[in-house]
Write a protein that holds these residues in place. Sequence first.
Motif, PDB file in Angstrom:
ATOM      1  N   ALA A  77     -39.973  72.430  44.165  1.00 60.41           N
ATOM      2  CA  ALA A  77     -40.136  73.479  45.177  1.00 60.41           C
ATOM      3  C   ALA A  77     -39.196  73.272  46.365  1.00 60.41           C
ATOM      4  O   ALA A  77     -38.635  74.240  46.904  1.00 60.41           O
ATOM      5  CB  ALA A  77     -41.588  73.516  45.652  1.00 60.41           C
ATOM      6  N   ARG A  78     -38.989  72.027  46.778  1.00 60.02           N
ATOM      7  CA  ARG A  78     -38.118  71.759  47.917  1.00 60.02           C
ATOM      8  C   ARG A  78     -36.681  72.150  47.613  1.00 60.02           C
ATOM      9  O   ARG A  78     -36.008  72.784  48.428  1.00 60.02           O
ATOM     10  CB  ARG A  78     -38.192  70.273  48.285  1.00 60.02           C
ATOM     11  N   ARG A  79     -36.195  71.792  46.427  1.00 63.53           N
ATOM     12  CA  ARG A  79     -34.817  72.112  46.073  1.00 63.53           C
ATOM     13  C   ARG A  79     -34.632  73.623  45.926  1.00 63.53           C
ATOM     14  O   ARG A  79     -33.608  74.174  46.325  1.00 63.53           O
ATOM     15  CB  ARG A  79     -34.460  71.381  44.784  1.00 63.53           C
ATOM     16  N   LEU A  80     -35.610  74.296  45.349  1.00 59.37           N
ATOM     17  CA  LEU A  80     -35.529  75.755  45.230  1.00 59.37           C
ATOM     18  C   LEU A  80     -35.383  76.406  46.603  1.00 59.37           C
ATOM     19  O   LEU A  80     -34.576  77.329  46.788  1.00 59.37           O
ATOM     20  CB  LEU A  80     -36.777  76.294  44.527  1.00 59.37           C
ATOM     21  N   GLU A  81     -36.162  75.939  47.564  1.00 56.74           N
ATOM     22  CA  GLU A  81     -36.105  76.509  48.904  1.00 56.74           C
ATOM     23  C   GLU A  81     -34.747  76.254  49.545  1.00 56.74           C
ATOM     24  O   GLU A  81     -34.188  77.139  50.228  1.00 56.74           O
ATOM     25  CB  GLU A  81     -37.214  75.916  49.775  1.00 56.74           C
ATOM     26  N   GLU A  82     -34.158  75.070  49.308  1.00 56.57           N
ATOM     27  CA  GLU A  82     -32.836  74.764  49.850  1.00 56.57           C
ATOM     28  C   GLU A  82     -31.780  75.721  49.288  1.00 56.57           C
ATOM     29  O   GLU A  82     -30.918  76.212  50.023  1.00 56.57           O
ATOM     30  CB  GLU A  82     -32.451  73.327  49.505  1.00 56.57           C
ATOM     31  N   ILE A  83     -31.849  75.972  48.012  1.00 56.37           N
ATOM     32  CA  ILE A  83     -30.855  76.838  47.379  1.00 56.37           C
ATOM     33  C   ILE A  83     -31.012  78.277  47.864  1.00 56.37           C
ATOM     34  O   ILE A  83     -30.033  78.958  48.185  1.00 56.37           O
ATOM     35  CB  ILE A  83     -30.975  76.756  45.846  1.00 56.37           C
ATOM     36  N   ARG A  84     -32.252  78.747  47.940  1.00 57.14           N
ATOM     37  CA  ARG A  84     -32.487  80.114  48.426  1.00 57.14           C
ATOM     38  C   ARG A  84     -32.018  80.270  49.873  1.00 57.14           C
ATOM     39  O   ARG A  84     -31.449  81.297  50.243  1.00 57.14           O
ATOM     40  CB  ARG A  84     -33.973  80.455  48.314  1.00 57.14           C
ATOM     41  N   ALA A  85     -32.246  79.237  50.695  1.00 55.00           N
ATOM     42  CA  ALA A  85     -31.863  79.305  52.107  1.00 55.00           C
ATOM     43  C   ALA A  85     -30.356  79.399  52.284  1.00 55.00           C
ATOM     44  O   ALA A  85     -29.878  79.884  53.312  1.00 55.00           O
ATOM     45  CB  ALA A  85     -32.405  78.089  52.856  1.00 55.00           C
ATOM     46  N   SER A  86     -29.596  78.962  51.283  1.00 61.97           N
ATOM     47  CA  SER A  86     -28.132  79.029  51.376  1.00 61.97           C
ATOM     48  C   SER A  86     -27.595  80.424  51.070  1.00 61.97           C
ATOM     49  O   SER A  86     -26.396  80.673  51.217  1.00 61.97           O
ATOM     50  CB  SER A  86     -27.500  78.014  50.421  1.00 61.97           C
TER      51      SER A  86
END
Length: 330
Positions: free
Chosen positions: A133-142
């Motif tokens: 979930a953390r990595r998904l949020e990082e990618i979406r935020a980019s």
Amino acid sequence: MPASTVKRVTAADVARSLGLSRATVGFVLNDTPGQTIPEATRERVLAEAKRLGYRANSAAQALASGRSRIILLVLPDWPLDYSMRSHLDEASLALDEAGYSLVTMTPHPTGQARPLWETLRPDVVLGMTPFDARRLEEIRASGVQHILPSTPTDDSATSEDLGFAGGPRLQVEHLLDRGRTRLAFAGSPDPRVADLVAQRRRLAVQTLGDRTGRGLVAEGPLTESDSSDTVSDWVSAGVDGVVAYNDDIAAVVLGAALRAGIRVPEDLAIIGHDDTPLARLLVPALSSVRIDTAGLGRYLADLALSAAMGSAPPPAGPETDAHLVARETT
């Protein structure tokens, strides 16, 4: 003339040469969606751009078209072995044929580099294994619009999500069908694949329990330095079949058995996984499990293209199936 003084050919130069508007030429060269440019005009622009030596500014082109035509594949920190190379080669070729570039990256727990999904602005970020979930949020935020898989999972998920789960089942069933009843599991000492080794072991144990109600007689990681003693101890304990994590580990087991005077397959049957060229070259030739890694590469490319183009994802085909390859070691 020094290279630093060579003037770059621009879209304006192409427009001036043809007597067309810069907007029209820009639409063609950037492949801007939603524009209706006559095919004859499009062909004239492309031909003149080639004649003049026009080279697109990739950053400007991506900004104008809204697409970078880059697919970013995020790899787990696994060794780049034969299967992985075959997988990536085929995915790269299929994407290249569709006009896209495949870029790979491997995040490391202690890494300090800026993630490529922030610097490349890829059309699609694709994970070889699901993101947490953390990595998904990082990618979406980019700002990445398309992420596959798009739902989070825990860190234990590995290649089972890619359809590899049938391999350990076939390994165990093949040994049982050959009359082997006391099995060992030979793992890899490489910490980078610890989760994958654990998953394959779990699937092998599950199959063995379902078929016989029994568990493994022995198990453990094998290295070249300790393999002779370990394999000899296993056979002394009654082990008559070995399920190996992959073909490299199976080759270590085979070499140790032959050096110890253990007959293969009469005293000890051995089966690997991945069906690498090594399996066919060994003497005796190694039984293994074949995964269509090239087919999986093409399937991965099709998944990425469907996301980039907004089309329906392709159905999983036979490339996700595992197949038994019986040779001389069983």
